[in-house]
Design an enzyme around this catalytic site. Structure first.
Site, PDB file in Angstrom:
ATOM      1  N   THR A  16     -13.372 -98.807 -46.729  1.00 13.48           N
ATOM      2  CA  THR A  16     -13.141 -97.583 -46.473  1.00 13.48           C
ATOM      3  C   THR A  16     -13.218 -96.811 -45.849  1.00 13.48           C
ATOM      4  O   THR A  16     -12.363 -95.525 -45.112  1.00 13.48           O
ATOM      5  CB  THR A  16     -11.872 -98.232 -44.736  1.00 13.48           C
ATOM      6  OG1 THR A  16     -10.798 -99.014 -46.049  1.00 13.48           O
ATOM      7  CG2 THR A  16     -12.768-100.010 -44.432  1.00 13.48           C
ATOM      8  N   PRO A  40     -13.241 -87.219 -41.256  1.00 13.15           N
ATOM      9  CA  PRO A  40     -15.209 -86.882 -40.626  1.00 13.15           C
ATOM     10  C   PRO A  40     -15.280 -87.978 -41.431  1.00 13.15           C
ATOM     11  O   PRO A  40     -16.222 -88.322 -40.558  1.00 13.15           O
ATOM     12  CB  PRO A  40     -15.054 -85.292 -40.292  1.00 13.15           C
ATOM     13  CG  PRO A  40     -13.344 -84.912 -39.923  1.00 13.15           C
ATOM     14  CD  PRO A  40     -13.499 -85.660 -41.286  1.00 13.15           C
ATOM     15  N   GLU A  92     -13.270-100.453 -36.422  1.00 11.14           N
ATOM     16  CA  GLU A  92     -13.281-101.775 -35.268  1.00 11.14           C
ATOM     17  C   GLU A  92     -14.119-101.015 -33.800  1.00 11.14           C
ATOM     18  O   GLU A  92     -14.872-102.025 -33.162  1.00 11.14           O
ATOM     19  CB  GLU A  92     -12.939-102.848 -35.184  1.00 11.14           C
ATOM     20  CG  GLU A  92     -12.094-103.286 -36.621  1.00 11.14           C
ATOM     21  CD  GLU A  92     -11.737-104.347 -36.610  1.00 11.14           C
ATOM     22  OE1 GLU A  92     -10.716-104.744 -35.321  1.00 11.14           O
ATOM     23  OE2 GLU A  92     -11.132-104.931 -37.790  1.00 11.14           O
TER      24      GLU A  92
END
Length: 730
Positions: free
Chosen positions: A470, A619, A692
């Site tokens: 992640t 980003p 998510e």
């Protein structure tokens, strides 16, 4: 450190490092294959033996005997572990399934034995010689059948909500929709298998394991084995994907620990891929009923959502969660019911609750829009709310759903969509557009970190937070660099070791906001120590460009550590802001599809996500999370389904050949837009998670696009061509 009032301006707001698109600092290790995953820690695995799991051949019943003679006599075999000689084993605090069957079997492929040998090949060969004998009993495997039985059971009030008079409002509504939707069981299908290296030193256990929440893992393995938590160390610096499936301790870790204790040396256990689908957890199938009532002008007056799911335990799939928050409406009702199923355990999978719930809700909104003759985007806009619909006195901290919808519609060219289905054609392809809203909670949890400043002026961040692909390494480094005013290259991040301060862990979309806040707290403490050692004080202290400035004085940061390193350690704890404000992330998804008019083949042509999720810390990494989520959403819409053998009680397609997931050729150009947003109630970095948010709404947007292309409404996922063929237009 306590966060109980909205954040004011702080050092993060300089945005010299935070908020910049930054390549992964762990990228070189991963792209060169030198990042050590759970099964690859060479030092920990020196002299290690190998374990091979034997899974149960029935779904429910008892083991009446196991013939182990041939397996124990096979070449290289060191031990065979079964429930008969493993001692008492508890269950953890998260998963409910037992790691080892015996004498009762709870689900198919539950481990019945672990064969331990000198080599993997020897263990695998000997495992084939294990001969269990079972007494099978009847089990419950069909959610549809169990749903009918639940009709006689009073719903749990704790799993229900009611505001106003739903039944009356629905009966009086000008226009109504009452429809059923189904979503199938789904697998995490992460690239890295569940794997562990276990070793004991006296009564101290060390696990190198694939896990998302290290703190949960320490708690759960200690509980399962009945040992003190202080005697457990878990190491997980790199995790090759989890999506909720590696939340805490599973059978590989338990069996490796038992085997290592038995033979007195390290043991490596990885679940073979076919066992991962039935031995571990999955997303539960759902049956959902949605009832919507509206005025002729499109205002929702009644919103009802009921959902049925099944599980080995009593945890439901919380599919009604988004319905309780997303749209205004005075009269509301939601209800969850969970049936006992003798299938493998259902648990968290990326965006639990919101993901399957939105698969139904956002098709229902599309269907209602058609009944009303209102554009689907316009219907959602006119039913926006700036307060929690169930608690009108609780405003949203930030809610830019309208901006997401409007920006997405403009950028995607929504005005070119044909409102009448099956009217746009390019050669043999029927073309359609669809859209859906997106929502996902923005929780934060206590998270701690330690930050060291060395004499050389480098920073080392330590926390047991994990990186499951992640970008955690990078955003924590960015946070520390911003707070201490140093270049990113002067920061080293160490993760995933239970010896470090207890971080948030990866899950629930709380990891990024929580773990960076923990590093922020540790850096605040370190800044105080630096200032004190330099004899600087005042509210205007600035850390920038490797220097510390205050009151006209400027000193090199390294002056503070001339006498030795400084260490700042703290945790970020949270007050009651989440009770005062509804804290969520929002988005809008737009999709264009082409459907072959003869075969029903579906091709995605374009996908756009517009997201509002607080300050975006990186980003580049955030976009990666969103496009990955969109890809998973495409899989859920079009191909992913664990098929249940309702006679024998197991998932038939338990490998990556039979369980289909999207590949590169399936995914078109994806665009991601992040709206400018800071949420001062979310934490000191004013950031939220995005991992998510990007999946919620995607399957419904695709389903709505397929309907727009063909005029065929499919309410049963996945949308495969056989569900279209007989209804395609001439």
């Amino acid at each position: 450190m306590k966060f109980d009032t909205p954040a004011i301006r702080n050092p993060i707001d300089r945005l010299k490092v935070v908020g910049k698109a930054t390549t992964r600092i762990d990228g070189p290790l991963k792209t060169t294959g030198t990042a050590p995953y759970a099964y690859e820690h060479r030092d920990a695995a020196k002299g290690a033996a190998y374990g091979y799991v034997v899974g149960a051949g029935i779904a429910k019943g008892r083991i009446v005997g196991i013939d182990l003679a041939a397996a124990r006599a096979a070449p290289g075999v060191l031990a065979v572990i079964t429930a008969e000689d493993a001692g008492r084993l508890d269950v953890g605090g998260f998963y409910v399934a037992r790691a080892l069957a015996g004498p009762d079997v709870a689900h198919y492929h539950q481990a019945v034995a672990l064969v331990v040998a000198e080599t993997f090949e020897q263990a695998r060969a000997a495992a084939a010689l294990v001969r269990p004998r079972y007494a099978a009993t009847a089990g419950a495997y069909d959610l549809g059948v169990e749903k009918d039985r639940l009709a006689k059971v009073r719903p749990d009030p704790k799993l229900s909500s009611a505001v106003g008079d739903f039944d009356g409002a629905f009966a009086r509504a000008d226009v109504t929709l009452d429809a059923m939707y189904t979503t199938p069981d789904q697998s995490h299908a992460m690239l890295e298998p569940h794997a562990t290296i276990a070793a004991w030193s006296g009564d101290k256990l060390t696990l190198h394991t694939a896990i998302q929440l290290v703190g949960w893992g320490v708690r759960d393995i200690a509980k399962i084995l009945g040992i003190p938590k202080e005697n457990v160390r878990i190491v997980a610096p790199y995790v090759g994907g989890g999506f909720g499936g590696k939340g805490s301790i599973l059978s590989d870790a338990v069996l490796a620990a038992l085997a290592a204790k038995r033979i007195g040396r390290a043991v490596k256990v990885t679940l073979q891929r076919p066992l991962m689908f039935n031995n571990t957890t999955h997303r539960a199938a759902t049956i959902q009923r949605i009832r919507l009532g509206a005025t002729r002008g499109g205002k929702l007056t009644a919103i009802g959502h009921e959902s049925w799911s099944g599980n080995l335990g009593d945890r439901p799939e919380a599919s009604t969660a988004p319905t309780r928050l997303l749209y205004a409406g005075a009269n509301r009702m939601t209800r969850l019911q969970v049936a006992h199923l003798d299938l493998p355990e259902a648990s968290a999978m990326r965006a639990p609750g919101e993901m399957p719930g939105m698969m139904a809700l956002e098709i229902a909104m599309d269907e209602l829009a058609e009944k009303l003759g209102i554009d689907p985007v316009a219907l959602r806009v006119m039913n926006d709310t700036q307060v929690d619909p169930e608690s009108p006195g609780k405003p949203y901290s930030q809610r830019q759903l309208l901006a997401c919808l409007e920006r997405g519609a403009a950028q995607f060219g929504w005005n070119r969509r044909s409102a009448k289905p099956a009217t746009r054609r390019e050669g043999r392809w029927l073309i359609g557009m669809g859209m859906a809203s997106a929502i996902r909670g923005a929780p934060v949890v206590k998270s701690a970190a330690r930050v060291r400043l060395s004499r050389a002026g480098t920073l080392t961040v330590e926390t047991d937070m994990t990186d499951i692909g992640t970008g955690t390494y990078t955003i924590l480094a960015q946070t520390a660099a911003e707070m201490l005013g140093v270049e990113l290259g002067k920061v080293e991040v160490l993760l995933g070791d239970s010896r470090f301060p207890h971080g948030a862990g990866s899950g629930g979309q709380f990891g990024a906001a929580s773990s960076t806040a923990g590093v922020y707290a540790a850096c605040v403490r370190l800044r105080e120590l630096v200032a004190a050692r330099l004899g600087l004080s005042g509210v205007d202290i600035e850390f920038a460009n490797g220097r510390v400035r205050a009151g006209g004085n400027s000193r090199p940061l390294t002056d503070a550590v001339a006498a030795g390193e400084l260490v700042g350690e703290d945790a970020m704890e949270y007050g009651d802001l989440s009770k005062k404000f509804a804290q969520q992330t929002f988005g809008a998804h737009f999709v264009e599809v082409a459907v072959d008019a003869d075969t029903g083949e579906i091709r995605l042509r374009r996908m756009l996500a517009v997201c509002a999720a607080g300050r975006i810390l990186n980003p580049m990494a955030a976009r990666s999370q969103i496009i990955g989520s969109m890809t998973m959403g495409a899989g859920a819409a079009l191909m992913e389904e664990l098929v249940v053998d309702k006679r024998a009680g197991f998932f038939v397609n338990h490998d990556l050949a039979g369980y289909e997931v999207p590949v590169h050729a399936d995914i078109p150009h994806q665009e991601v837009v992040f709206l400018d947003e800071v949420d001062a109630t979310a934490g000191p970095l004013k950031a939220k998670g995005v991992g998510e948010l990007g999946i919620t709404g995607v399957p419904a947007a695709i389903a709505n696009a397929v309907y727009n292309a063909t005029g065929v409404r499919v309410r049963d996922y996945p949308i495969t061509l056989d569900k279209l063929l007989m209804q395609l237009p001439d």
